[in-house]
Enzyme design. Sequence first.
Site, PDB file in Angstrom:
ATOM      1  N   ILE A 161       0.846  -1.196   0.000  1.00 41.92           N
ATOM      2  CA  ILE A 161       0.000   0.000   0.000  1.00 41.92           C
ATOM      3  C   ILE A 161       0.880   1.245   0.000  1.00 41.92           C
ATOM      4  O   ILE A 161       0.427   2.333   0.293  1.00 41.92           O
ATOM      5  CB  ILE A 161      -0.925  -0.013   1.244  1.00 41.92           C
ATOM      6  CG1 ILE A 161      -0.107  -0.143   2.530  1.00 41.92           C
ATOM      7  CG2 ILE A 161      -1.921  -1.177   1.163  1.00 41.92           C
ATOM      8  CD1 ILE A 161      -0.951  -0.070   3.793  1.00 41.92           C
ATOM      9  N   ASP A 162       2.175   1.043  -0.354  1.00 36.75           N
ATOM     10  CA  ASP A 162       3.157   2.127  -0.198  1.00 36.75           C
ATOM     11  C   ASP A 162       3.283   3.044  -1.411  1.00 36.75           C
ATOM     12  O   ASP A 162       4.065   4.008  -1.383  1.00 36.75           O
ATOM     13  CB  ASP A 162       4.522   1.552   0.180  1.00 36.75           C
ATOM     14  CG  ASP A 162       5.056   0.530  -0.848  1.00 36.75           C
ATOM     15  OD1 ASP A 162       4.631   0.569  -2.022  1.00 36.75           O
ATOM     16  OD2 ASP A 162       5.901  -0.303  -0.462  1.00 36.75           O
ATOM     17  N   HIS A 164      -4.567  -4.699  -1.762  1.00 33.91           N
ATOM     18  CA  HIS A 164      -4.935  -4.300  -0.398  1.00 33.91           C
ATOM     19  C   HIS A 164      -5.210  -2.798  -0.284  1.00 33.91           C
ATOM     20  O   HIS A 164      -5.155  -2.246   0.812  1.00 33.91           O
ATOM     21  CB  HIS A 164      -3.824  -4.699   0.593  1.00 33.91           C
ATOM     22  CG  HIS A 164      -3.731  -6.182   0.811  1.00 33.91           C
ATOM     23  ND1 HIS A 164      -2.585  -6.836   1.174  1.00 33.91           N
ATOM     24  CD2 HIS A 164      -4.691  -7.154   0.716  1.00 33.91           C
ATOM     25  CE1 HIS A 164      -2.826  -8.142   1.295  1.00 33.91           C
ATOM     26  NE2 HIS A 164      -4.090  -8.359   1.016  1.00 33.91           N
ATOM     27  N   CYS A 217     -14.535  12.863  10.258  1.00 33.65           N
ATOM     28  CA  CYS A 217     -15.195  13.356   9.048  1.00 33.65           C
ATOM     29  C   CYS A 217     -15.727  14.771   9.303  1.00 33.65           C
ATOM     30  O   CYS A 217     -16.360  15.011  10.340  1.00 33.65           O
ATOM     31  CB  CYS A 217     -16.337  12.410   8.704  1.00 33.65           C
ATOM     32  SG  CYS A 217     -17.276  12.892   7.263  1.00 33.65           S
ATOM     33  N   CYS A 253     -19.922  14.288   9.028  1.00 33.18           N
ATOM     34  CA  CYS A 253     -20.732  13.587  10.040  1.00 33.18           C
ATOM     35  C   CYS A 253     -19.990  13.336  11.342  1.00 33.18           C
ATOM     36  O   CYS A 253     -20.545  12.729  12.255  1.00 33.18           O
ATOM     37  CB  CYS A 253     -21.292  12.297   9.469  1.00 33.18           C
ATOM     38  SG  CYS A 253     -20.029  11.073   9.178  1.00 33.18           S
ATOM     39  N   GLY A 260       9.112 -11.074  -3.142  1.00 32.82           N
ATOM     40  CA  GLY A 260       9.095 -10.608  -1.756  1.00 32.82           C
ATOM     41  C   GLY A 260       7.792 -10.763  -1.010  1.00 32.82           C
ATOM     42  O   GLY A 260       7.313  -9.806  -0.417  1.00 32.82           O
ATOM     43  N   ASN A 292      13.160 -14.060  -3.756  1.00 36.15           N
ATOM     44  CA  ASN A 292      13.021 -13.902  -2.301  1.00 36.15           C
ATOM     45  C   ASN A 292      14.282 -14.489  -1.663  1.00 36.15           C
ATOM     46  O   ASN A 292      14.642 -15.629  -1.967  1.00 36.15           O
ATOM     47  CB  ASN A 292      11.771 -14.663  -1.809  1.00 36.15           C
ATOM     48  CG  ASN A 292      11.355 -14.256  -0.407  1.00 36.15           C
ATOM     49  OD1 ASN A 292      12.188 -14.042   0.472  1.00 36.15           O
ATOM     50  ND2 ASN A 292      10.051 -14.170  -0.190  1.00 36.15           N
ATOM     51  N   ALA A 307      15.495  -8.417  -4.091  1.00 37.60           N
ATOM     52  CA  ALA A 307      14.729  -7.988  -5.268  1.00 37.60           C
ATOM     53  C   ALA A 307      15.570  -7.149  -6.237  1.00 37.60           C
ATOM     54  O   ALA A 307      15.555  -7.394  -7.443  1.00 37.60           O
ATOM     55  CB  ALA A 307      13.503  -7.200  -4.815  1.00 37.60           C
TER      56      ALA A 307
END
Length: 253
Positions: free
Chosen positions: A106-107, A122, A151, A154, A191, A217, A236
């Site tokens: 998620i980087d 993800h 938020c 709300c 990885g 890996n 990698a």
Amino acid sequence: MTNQEERIRTAAEFIKKSKYLVTFTGAGVSVESGVPAFRGQGGLWTKYDPKVLDIDYFMKFPEKSWPVIIEIFYQYMGKAKPNAAHLILAKWEKKGLLQMIITQNIDNLHYEAGNRNIIEFHGNTRNLICLECRKIYKVDKNLLENIPPRCSVCKSILKPDFVFFGEAIPTEAYSASIQAAQKCDVLIVIGTTGEVMPANLIPGLAKNNGARIIEINPHISEHTQVVTDVFLPIKASEAMMALDEAIYSSSVE
Ligand code: APR
């Protein structure tokens, strides 16, 4: 020729001849960018309790989860830059060699490196989402000043718009990944320990549809003995530089 050189050569030949090449990446591809992996030595889950990313725990104790989320995902990752492995994957996409990246990360580093055909299995750290009215916010410093962020409409708690433990994979990312896994004739797995469902089903799905599996890996994973055809037990960046050299040097062209 050493064993290692031979494996690189074999993998390079598979890649070169591929018609639909897909890469499946995990935290290991970003380790050399300074982003710690989750599992194994020095992994985030040796330092933090993964329950902070459990959706039920987060809903009950957002004020406990949020400081850890900030530390892990917005301090560590925020400063990271793509490494040689990311950059070579971007080059391969530009050259038409690589069709798709399915990433568990998620980087945002594949995007920063220049890839555009990316499935974020993800989700990502770029946005926050309101758990009540589902309004999406782009992350910025101000938004993260008061923890937990709320938020503006709300006043409910905001959650990073990535997949927590106990949450479903976004439907679009899920079906696009299945399609890519079924379509590819070569899959490069980089990885990942292969411990997290359902992402860990992707290499097996590709294999069952006839794809060759190349795995990069330094350590064996859940995939190695089960689906991997060519195992490159190195980092990698080292593996990707060696493959790039083999593919674009005259010997294999
Ligand atoms: N190059 C390649 N691989 C590496 C490197 C490196 N330089 N350094 C470490 N690795 C390998 C490790 O040997 C390990 O197998 O990367 C893998 C990282 O595994 P995990 O930390 O389990 O990461 P990942 O498989 O991506 O985790 C899956 O778990 O917590 C969740 O949602 C999170 O997407 C994540 C999911």
